[in-house]
Design an enzyme around this catalytic site. Structure first.
Site, PDB file in Angstrom:
ATOM      1  N   ARG A 178       0.821  -1.204   0.000  1.00  0.00           N
ATOM      2  CA  ARG A 178       0.000   0.000   0.000  1.00  0.00           C
ATOM      3  C   ARG A 178       0.860   1.262   0.000  1.00  0.00           C
ATOM      4  O   ARG A 178       0.488   2.296  -0.537  1.00  0.00           O
ATOM      5  CB  ARG A 178      -0.940   0.005   1.210  1.00  0.00           C
ATOM      6  CG  ARG A 178      -2.046   1.063   1.122  1.00  0.00           C
ATOM      7  CD  ARG A 178      -2.943   1.069   2.340  1.00  0.00           C
ATOM      8  NE  ARG A 178      -2.250   1.554   3.521  1.00  0.00           N
ATOM      9  CZ  ARG A 178      -2.029   0.838   4.609  1.00  0.00           C
ATOM     10  NH1 ARG A 178      -2.427  -0.428   4.677  1.00  0.00           N
ATOM     11  NH2 ARG A 178      -1.402   1.367   5.640  1.00  0.00           N
ATOM     12  N   TYR A 237     -16.878  16.103 -16.588  1.00  0.00           N
ATOM     13  CA  TYR A 237     -17.237  14.718 -16.314  1.00  0.00           C
ATOM     14  C   TYR A 237     -18.156  14.676 -15.106  1.00  0.00           C
ATOM     15  O   TYR A 237     -17.835  15.216 -14.052  1.00  0.00           O
ATOM     16  CB  TYR A 237     -15.970  13.897 -16.062  1.00  0.00           C
ATOM     17  CG  TYR A 237     -16.261  12.508 -15.524  1.00  0.00           C
ATOM     18  CD1 TYR A 237     -17.013  11.603 -16.263  1.00  0.00           C
ATOM     19  CD2 TYR A 237     -15.814  12.131 -14.265  1.00  0.00           C
ATOM     20  CE1 TYR A 237     -17.305  10.359 -15.765  1.00  0.00           C
ATOM     21  CE2 TYR A 237     -16.097  10.878 -13.759  1.00  0.00           C
ATOM     22  CZ  TYR A 237     -16.846   9.989 -14.510  1.00  0.00           C
ATOM     23  OH  TYR A 237     -17.139   8.753 -14.006  1.00  0.00           O
ATOM     24  N   ASP A 289      -7.683  18.419 -15.142  1.00  0.00           N
ATOM     25  CA  ASP A 289      -7.938  17.066 -15.630  1.00  0.00           C
ATOM     26  C   ASP A 289      -7.461  17.009 -17.081  1.00  0.00           C
ATOM     27  O   ASP A 289      -8.051  17.619 -17.975  1.00  0.00           O
ATOM     28  CB  ASP A 289      -9.433  16.764 -15.535  1.00  0.00           C
ATOM     29  CG  ASP A 289      -9.787  15.342 -15.968  1.00  0.00           C
ATOM     30  OD1 ASP A 289      -8.993  14.713 -16.685  1.00  0.00           O
ATOM     31  OD2 ASP A 289     -10.879  14.873 -15.590  1.00  0.00           O
ATOM     32  N   LYS A 347      -7.887   5.644 -19.550  1.00  0.00           N
ATOM     33  CA  LYS A 347      -8.223   6.098 -20.889  1.00  0.00           C
ATOM     34  C   LYS A 347      -7.004   6.051 -21.818  1.00  0.00           C
ATOM     35  O   LYS A 347      -6.458   4.983 -22.066  1.00  0.00           O
ATOM     36  CB  LYS A 347      -8.839   7.488 -20.806  1.00  0.00           C
ATOM     37  CG  LYS A 347      -9.947   7.622 -19.745  1.00  0.00           C
ATOM     38  CD  LYS A 347     -11.085   6.636 -19.924  1.00  0.00           C
ATOM     39  CE  LYS A 347     -12.311   6.982 -19.086  1.00  0.00           C
ATOM     40  NZ  LYS A 347     -12.110   6.942 -17.625  1.00  0.00           N
TER      41      LYS A 347
END
Length: 373
Positions: free
Chosen positions: A47, A99, A171, A196
């Site tokens: 982690r 978005y 973004d 993406k």
């Protein structure tokens, strides 16, 4: 070095143990201590860090021209970490066209937590200037926007924000660092859904935050990454790093194909409006031309007749796949209003399209027969 060279080599080097050119996948969740209790490898627990994640973060830092990066399990986890690094009472200026998950996260999670959400038309610098008359901690940019492909002047907004003492996060998912480098235009942070274009093959979910400076704020983002645990798996990191190596070549093809398809749609009698910044008629064309090296692989278009007509066009397509997401090899299309639900700002007749790597003539022929019914 040119971007293409950086994309191939950033974060990569032959494996020291085997000489392997492609990096191994390190699946271990834990790492051995030395006899004195230290961690000579620099890794403690999955982690907190992992060799594959470190390679990916090094790659993204280089591609965006930043100083530090943090990889996440999704783009929304990356967005969440930036907002969580703020303090209750902080005001966030965000675009009114974005978005749909971003304003939902602000409204439904962080407003209850104490952030103040101020939606603004960021394509209007006058509106941004007026919004900043009330103190703000962060301005969130998304350009080109989802799904209307509106274009925000990053340098202009960053200048206004910094004068008012606010940070700027951008973004950059749709453009990718192959087409646009927001940090060089004045942004302080860049967010990606690496699902993406960076991943590029519709087979991995991920997100990332890249900081212009390795400062206290990116440190808080990393704290959220480690403590909240929204980290990508080693294999996910490996897949995104693999995708990044071909990003420059893929984006050239996506952009060329999208421009061709947009030009076709703009002249089609069955289409009322095309949203694509590469068209000279697009209101953000000049800004996009100034801050992007090409106009991207995403477009949207509207058909007369609202939702029934748009769903009918999508239903008749044979090559273009009806599916959400974007940035993969295959062309995808979706009716955003039905995907986003009752709070959607998308016009009912709008279809959003991710133009893929198929031959553009085949994409156009498929669209033409679907539009003609």
């Amino acid at each position: 070095m040119r971007f293409e060279t950086l994309a191939v080599h950033a974060g990569h080097s032959p494996d020291a143990a085997t000489g392997a050119v492609s990096p191994p996948i390190h699946l271990s969740t834990t790492f051995e201590r030395a006899a004195d209790g230290t961690f000579p490898s620099g890794f403690v627990y999955i982690r907190d860090g992992n060799p594959n994640r470190r390679m990916l973060e090094e790659c993204l830092t280089v591609l965006e021209g930043g100083a530090a990066a943090a990889a996440f399990a999704s783009g929304m986890a990356a967005t969440h970490a930036i907002l969580q690094a703020l303090s209750p009472g902080d005001r966030v200026i965000a675009p009114d066209d974005a978005y749909y998950g971003t304003p939902r996260l602000l409204r439904e999670v962080f407003t209850r937590w104490g952030l103040v959400h101020a939606p603004v038309d960021l394509t209007d610098l006058g509106a941004v200037r007026r919004a900043l008359e009330t103190p703000a901690r962060l301005v969130w940019i998304e350009t080109p926007s989802n799904p209307l492909l509106r274009v925000t002047d990053i340098a202009g907004v960053a200048d206004l924000a910094h004068r008012a003492g606010a940070l700027v996060a951008c973004d950059n998912t749709w453009a990718s660092p192959a087409l646009m480098r927001p940090l060089e235009l004045g942004a302080d942070l860049v967010m990606h859904s690496t699902t993406k274009y960076l991943g590029g093959h519709s087979d991995v979910q991920g997100g990332a935050v890249v900081g212009r400076a390795d400062d206290e704020f990116i440190g808080r983002v990393r704290l959220a990454q480690a403590l909240a645990g929204g980290v990508p798996s080693p294999f996910d990191c490996w897949l995104v790093l693999r995708g990044a190596r071909s990003l420059a070549c893929r984006m050239r093809a996506h952009c060329e194909h999208a421009a061709t398809v947009a030009g076709f749609l703009a002249g089609h009698p069955g289409v009322s409006t095309v949203h694509y910044p590469g068209l000279p008629s697009h209101p953000g064309h000049d800004v996009a031309r100034r801050q992007m090296s090409a106009f991207g692989g995403m477009l949207s278009f509207e058909v007369p007749g609202g939702r029934p007509a748009a769903l009918g066009v999508a239903g008749r397509l044979r090559i273009v796949t009806r599916a959400t997401s974007l940035g993969g090899s295959e062309s995808l299309i979706e009716h955003r209003a039905s995907v986003e639900g009752p709070t959607s700002r998308a016009p009912e007749g709008l279809l959003r399209m991710s133009v893929g790597l198929e031959h553009p003539d085949d994409i156009i022929a498929d669209l033409d027969q679907a539009l003609r019914g």
